[in-house]
Design a protein around this motif. Structure first.
Motif, PDB file in Angstrom:
ATOM      1  N   ALA A 250       0.816  -1.211   0.000  1.00 12.56           N
ATOM      2  CA  ALA A 250       0.000   0.000   0.000  1.00 12.56           C
ATOM      3  C   ALA A 250       0.849   1.261   0.000  1.00 12.56           C
ATOM      4  CB  ALA A 250      -0.941  -0.004   1.194  1.00 12.56           C
ATOM      5  N   THR A 251       2.049   1.157   0.523  1.00 14.03           N
ATOM      6  CA  THR A 251       2.888   2.366   0.592  1.00 14.03           C
ATOM      7  C   THR A 251       3.933   2.391  -0.540  1.00 14.03           C
ATOM      8  OG1 THR A 251       4.343   1.234   2.118  1.00 14.03           O
ATOM      9  CG2 THR A 251       2.676   2.658   3.102  1.00 14.03           C
ATOM     10  N   LEU A 252       3.771   1.457  -1.487  1.00 10.68           N
ATOM     11  CA  LEU A 252       4.764   1.377  -2.564  1.00 10.68           C
ATOM     12  C   LEU A 252       4.587   2.509  -3.581  1.00 10.68           C
ATOM     13  CD1 LEU A 252       6.970  -0.668  -3.629  1.00 10.68           C
ATOM     14  CD2 LEU A 252       5.217  -1.431  -5.212  1.00 10.68           C
ATOM     15  N   THR A 253       5.706   3.105  -3.995  1.00  9.58           N
ATOM     16  CA  THR A 253       5.680   4.073  -5.102  1.00  9.58           C
ATOM     17  C   THR A 253       6.847   3.697  -6.024  1.00  9.58           C
ATOM     18  OG1 THR A 253       7.197   5.577  -4.015  1.00  9.58           O
ATOM     19  CG2 THR A 253       4.856   5.985  -3.640  1.00  9.58           C
ATOM     20  N   PRO A 254       6.816   4.133  -7.297  1.00  5.85           N
ATOM     21  CA  PRO A 254       7.921   3.765  -8.185  1.00  5.85           C
ATOM     22  C   PRO A 254       9.279   4.160  -7.601  1.00  5.85           C
ATOM     23  CG  PRO A 254       6.157   4.741  -9.461  1.00  5.85           C
ATOM     24  CD  PRO A 254       5.764   4.869  -8.023  1.00  5.85           C
ATOM     25  N   ARG A 255       9.315   5.296  -6.870  1.00  6.76           N
ATOM     26  CA  ARG A 255      10.606   5.745  -6.304  1.00  6.76           C
ATOM     27  C   ARG A 255      11.055   4.864  -5.152  1.00  6.76           C
ATOM     28  NH1 ARG A 255      11.475  11.478  -4.986  1.00  6.76           N
ATOM     29  NH2 ARG A 255      10.488  12.686  -6.613  1.00  6.76           N
ATOM     30  N   LYS A 256      10.024   4.421  -4.341  1.00  9.71           N
ATOM     31  CA  LYS A 256      10.361   3.639  -3.162  1.00  9.71           C
ATOM     32  C   LYS A 256      10.621   2.171  -3.480  1.00  9.71           C
ATOM     33  CE  LYS A 256       7.543   5.690   0.407  1.00  9.71           C
ATOM     34  NZ  LYS A 256       6.485   5.208   1.258  1.00  9.71           N
ATOM     35  N   ALA A 257      10.442   1.798  -4.758  1.00 10.50           N
ATOM     36  CA  ALA A 257      10.484   0.383  -5.110  1.00 10.50           C
ATOM     37  C   ALA A 257      11.843  -0.268  -4.817  1.00 10.50           C
ATOM     38  CB  ALA A 257      10.114   0.202  -6.577  1.00 10.50           C
ATOM     39  N   ASN A 258      12.873   0.559  -4.702  1.00 11.99           N
ATOM     40  CA  ASN A 258      14.179   0.032  -4.313  1.00 11.99           C
ATOM     41  C   ASN A 258      14.650  -1.116  -5.206  1.00 11.99           C
ATOM     42  OD1 ASN A 258      16.302   0.403  -2.682  1.00 11.99           O
ATOM     43  ND2 ASN A 258      15.178  -0.036  -0.757  1.00 11.99           N
ATOM     44  N   LEU A 259      14.850  -0.808  -6.452  1.00 10.79           N
ATOM     45  CA  LEU A 259      15.153  -1.866  -7.409  1.00 10.79           C
ATOM     46  C   LEU A 259      16.636  -2.245  -7.422  1.00 10.79           C
ATOM     47  CD1 LEU A 259      13.113  -0.493 -10.453  1.00 10.79           C
ATOM     48  CD2 LEU A 259      12.370  -2.115  -8.728  1.00 10.79           C
ATOM     49  N   ASN A 260      16.878  -3.533  -7.607  1.00  8.70           N
ATOM     50  CA  ASN A 260      18.252  -3.988  -7.834  1.00  8.70           C
ATOM     51  C   ASN A 260      18.344  -4.399  -9.288  1.00  8.70           C
ATOM     52  OD1 ASN A 260      19.459  -3.734  -5.304  1.00  8.70           O
ATOM     53  ND2 ASN A 260      18.230  -5.486  -4.586  1.00  8.70           N
ATOM     54  N   LYS A 261      18.568  -3.434 -10.138  1.00  5.07           N
ATOM     55  CA  LYS A 261      18.503  -3.726 -11.569  1.00  5.07           C
ATOM     56  C   LYS A 261      19.768  -4.401 -12.066  1.00  5.07           C
ATOM     57  CE  LYS A 261      15.524   0.015 -13.077  1.00  5.07           C
ATOM     58  NZ  LYS A 261      15.494   1.164 -13.925  1.00  5.07           N
ATOM     59  N   ASP A 262      19.535  -5.266 -13.027  1.00  7.80           N
ATOM     60  CA  ASP A 262      20.653  -5.995 -13.629  1.00  7.80           C
ATOM     61  C   ASP A 262      20.225  -6.398 -15.037  1.00  7.80           C
ATOM     62  OD1 ASP A 262      23.063  -7.169 -13.866  1.00  7.80           O
ATOM     63  OD2 ASP A 262      22.853  -8.501 -12.119  1.00  7.80           O
ATOM     64  N   ARG A 263      21.149  -6.982 -15.778  1.00 10.71           N
ATOM     65  CA  ARG A 263      20.800  -7.497 -17.092  1.00 10.71           C
ATOM     66  C   ARG A 263      19.869  -8.686 -16.869  1.00 10.71           C
ATOM     67  NH1 ARG A 263      22.675 -10.990 -20.859  1.00 10.71           N
ATOM     68  NH2 ARG A 263      22.812 -10.168 -22.971  1.00 10.71           N
ATOM     69  N   LEU A 264      18.662  -8.613 -17.443  1.00 11.68           N
ATOM     70  CA  LEU A 264      17.668  -9.630 -17.106  1.00 11.68           C
ATOM     71  C   LEU A 264      17.064 -10.224 -18.369  1.00 11.68           C
ATOM     72  CD1 LEU A 264      16.062 -10.860 -14.713  1.00 11.68           C
ATOM     73  CD2 LEU A 264      14.418  -9.013 -15.006  1.00 11.68           C
ATOM     74  N   ASP A 265      17.088 -11.575 -18.436  1.00 10.65           N
ATOM     75  CA  ASP A 265      16.497 -12.256 -19.590  1.00 10.65           C
ATOM     76  C   ASP A 265      15.020 -12.528 -19.273  1.00 10.65           C
ATOM     77  OD1 ASP A 265      15.593 -14.021 -21.465  1.00 10.65           O
ATOM     78  OD2 ASP A 265      17.481 -15.173 -21.556  1.00 10.65           O
ATOM     79  N   LEU A 266      14.123 -11.790 -19.942  1.00 15.31           N
ATOM     80  CA  LEU A 266      12.697 -11.901 -19.659  1.00 15.31           C
ATOM     81  C   LEU A 266      12.169 -13.306 -19.955  1.00 15.31           C
ATOM     82  CD1 LEU A 266      10.029 -10.509 -18.897  1.00 15.31           C
ATOM     83  CD2 LEU A 266      11.936  -8.964 -18.891  1.00 15.31           C
ATOM     84  N   HIS A 267      12.736 -13.959 -20.982  1.00 15.32           N
ATOM     85  CA  HIS A 267      12.251 -15.304 -21.326  1.00 15.32           C
ATOM     86  C   HIS A 267      12.485 -16.274 -20.166  1.00 15.32           C
ATOM     87  CE1 HIS A 267      12.195 -14.616 -25.983  1.00 15.32           C
ATOM     88  NE2 HIS A 267      11.266 -13.966 -25.328  1.00 15.32           N
ATOM     89  N   LYS A 268      13.628 -16.106 -19.506  1.00 14.30           N
ATOM     90  CA  LYS A 268      13.916 -16.988 -18.346  1.00 14.30           C
ATOM     91  C   LYS A 268      12.909 -16.721 -17.235  1.00 14.30           C
ATOM     92  CE  LYS A 268      18.800 -18.068 -18.657  1.00 14.30           C
ATOM     93  NZ  LYS A 268      20.101 -17.548 -18.283  1.00 14.30           N
ATOM     94  N   VAL A 269      12.651 -15.405 -17.006  1.00 11.80           N
ATOM     95  CA  VAL A 269      11.701 -15.020 -15.951  1.00 11.80           C
ATOM     96  C   VAL A 269      10.331 -15.623 -16.260  1.00 11.80           C
ATOM     97  CG1 VAL A 269      10.451 -13.051 -14.978  1.00 11.80           C
ATOM     98  CG2 VAL A 269      12.907 -12.871 -15.401  1.00 11.80           C
ATOM     99  N   ILE A 270       9.910 -15.507 -17.533  1.00 14.14           N
ATOM    100  CA  ILE A 270       8.589 -16.005 -17.920  1.00 14.14           C
ATOM    101  C   ILE A 270       8.491 -17.514 -17.706  1.00 14.14           C
ATOM    102  CG2 ILE A 270       7.077 -16.388 -19.922  1.00 14.14           C
ATOM    103  CD1 ILE A 270       7.982 -13.580 -20.903  1.00 14.14           C
ATOM    104  N   LEU A 271       9.529 -18.230 -18.157  1.00 11.19           N
ATOM    105  CA  LEU A 271       9.490 -19.699 -18.016  1.00 11.19           C
ATOM    106  C   LEU A 271       9.425 -20.092 -16.530  1.00 11.19           C
ATOM    107  CD1 LEU A 271      11.947 -20.675 -20.898  1.00 11.19           C
ATOM    108  CD2 LEU A 271       9.439 -20.930 -20.821  1.00 11.19           C
ATOM    109  N   GLY A 272      10.139 -19.330 -15.690  1.00  8.48           N
ATOM    110  CA  GLY A 272      10.110 -19.602 -14.233  1.00  8.48           C
ATOM    111  C   GLY A 272       8.701 -19.391 -13.684  1.00  8.48           C
ATOM    112  N   ALA A 273       8.071 -18.266 -14.058  1.00 10.46           N
ATOM    113  CA  ALA A 273       6.740 -17.940 -13.544  1.00 10.46           C
ATOM    114  C   ALA A 273       5.709 -18.954 -14.050  1.00 10.46           C
ATOM    115  CB  ALA A 273       6.344 -16.524 -13.965  1.00 10.46           C
ATOM    116  N   VAL A 274       5.875 -19.372 -15.332  1.00 13.00           N
ATOM    117  CA  VAL A 274       4.935 -20.354 -15.899  1.00 13.00           C
ATOM    118  C   VAL A 274       5.025 -21.666 -15.106  1.00 13.00           C
ATOM    119  CG1 VAL A 274       4.491 -21.798 -17.933  1.00 13.00           C
ATOM    120  CG2 VAL A 274       4.861 -19.344 -18.213  1.00 13.00           C
TER     121      VAL A 274
END
Ligand code: ADP
Length: 413
Positions: A250-274
């Motif tokens: 409820a208190t989340l905002t895009p600024r507060k999201a505190n992201l740890n960004k990295d090079r990310l393969d979306l296909h891998k993420v999708i297969l994991g979630a599936v």
């Protein structure tokens, strides 16, 4: 009520302004007639001729003609017109023409601007036409800017108009706030009902377990004692994690999201979630179709949050479905962007609901049915995270047929 009041103000204001305009217009015409009559009298006095009773006629809204007994000399006429108009405080630019009845034409025409002093009077092309049904010599005067100058005089009315516009804007804004407030209060009520429902079950389980534990017979039975303590522990953990999740989201905002960004393969993420949703999907005789067609599935993103986003959308596609769920997840590259589309054959949503589904705590009303659990935070979280990645999310849906969510990210290398 407010709208009726507003409409009344607008109508009154319109009539008041119109009346003021009419009044100023009449005043203008009157002053011109007085001034031109004086000019006629002064010209005739030079020749010692008697003045006719009503020498001035208004032919159109801004065109006046005056009878004289002879063709006046332009310099004299212009001087007299200037003087008499000034006496009446008429300083509008005007054009005049002198008509000669012998050759039935305008023999002299000139334009007068009050800012410029009277110099050599020169013939100019002016917009003075020859009026019909007039005998003898006369001169005509036209005020080309009459209506603008009257409007300018309506200064006070102008402020009134600004005020009314301001009031209208204020009313409009108030109505907007009221509607928004009403919607927020509905969402709040729904949320409280939902929360009560979700929290009541673990709380009553804990209460019941405590009751059982207070029974001396149970206290002597070590096995049951352990069993009930375990129930209390697991239910209180569930409560705790649920409350924490709600508070955190409820208190989340895009600024507060505190992201740890990295090079990310979306296909891998999708297969994991599936893989995560697959067991539950099979249980409800559902199917998922995966079409990963993006040549470049790489983005710069936070693996944990992006996985949650995909999982949330897949979970909704399965949850809000009254048939055997048929879900598809597809990717493609276009214009340096990565598109991820998740479609389902679920219950769908109406356009009015679609506008709100990304709002915090919003859930599509289902009456008092709580068959699908949730706090209306899933899509709010999804949108916040997508925004925090400078991405976009869109949705299309048809009630009874299904929905399709598309996320667009900037591709990375
Ligand atoms: P929650 O699922 O916790 O209620 P969400 O924010 O995920 O909250 O969704 C908000 C509302 O949008 C849901 O209450 C649901 O009615 C609607 N919704 C979300 N996804 C879908 C979908 N795929 N099909 C139909 N309705 C959906």
């Amino acid at each position: 009520m407010a709208l009726i009041l507003l409409a009344t103000i607008i109508v009154f204001q319109y009539y008041a302004t119109k009346q003021s305009y009419q009044y100023n217009d009449n005043m203008f015409n009157f002053k011109v007639t007085v001034a031109m009559t004086s000019v006629v009298k002064r010209i005739l006095a030079i020749n010692q001729d008697p003045a006719p009773t009503e020498p001035v006629k208004q032919l159109t809204d801004n065109y006046f003609v005056a009878n004289v007994n002879d063709t006046p000399q332009p310099y004299l006429l212009e001087t007299l017109l200037r003087e008499e108009f000034q006496k009446e405080q008429l300083t509008d630019d005007f054009e005049y023409g002198i008509y000669d009845c012998f050759n039935d034409s305008i023999v002299f025409g000139s334009r007068v601007e009050f800012d410029e002093p009277l110099g050599v009077v020169q013939q100019e092309k002016v917009d003075i036409d020859i009026p019909v049904n007039m005998d003898g010599h006369y001169f005509g005067v036209r005020f080309p800017n009459k209506s603008t100058s009257i409007l300018k005089e309506l200064n006070i009315e102008k402020y009134a108009v600004i005020l009314v516009v301001f009031i209208i804007a204020f009313f409009g804004y108030t109505i907007f706030l009221m509607l928004r407030q009403r919607r927020l209060s509905e969402v709040k009520t729904d949320f409280i009902n939902n929360m009560t429902h979700e929290l009541k079950t673990p709380i009553s389980t804990i209460g019941l377990s405590a009751d059982v534990l207070s029974n001396p017979n149970v206290q002597k039975d070590e096995e049951r004692l352990k069993q009930y303590v375990a129930i209390i522990k697991s239910e209180s953990d569930r409560l705790k994690s649920q409350v924490e999740k709600v508070l955190q989201l409820a208190t989340l905002t895009p600024r507060k999201a505190n992201l740890n960004k990295d090079r990310l393969d979306l296909h891998k993420v999708i297969l994991g979630a599936v893989a995560t949703v697959q067991p539950a999907l099979e249980e409800s005789s559902g199917k998922i179709e995966v079409k990963l067609e993006a040549a470049n599935p790489i983005i710069h993103g936070d693996p944990v949050h992006i996985t949650n986003v995909i999982y949330n959308l897949l979970d909704n596609a399965q949850k809000y479905n009254d048939k055997d769920p048929l879900i598809s997840i597809a990717t493609k590259n276009e214009g340096g962007k990565l598109f991820i589309t998740i479609s389902d054959n679920g219950v769908g949503m109406k356009p009015a609901q679609l506008r709100m589904i990304f709002d915090k705590f919003y859930r599509v009303p289902t009456g008092d049915l709580h068959n699908v659990k949730g706090f209306g935070l899933g899509l709010f979280y999804v949108k916040t995270i997508v925004k925090a990645h400078k991405g976009k999310i869109t949705v299309e849906s048809t009630p009874g047929e299904g929905s399709s969510f598309t996320i667009i990210f900037n591709s990375s290398l």
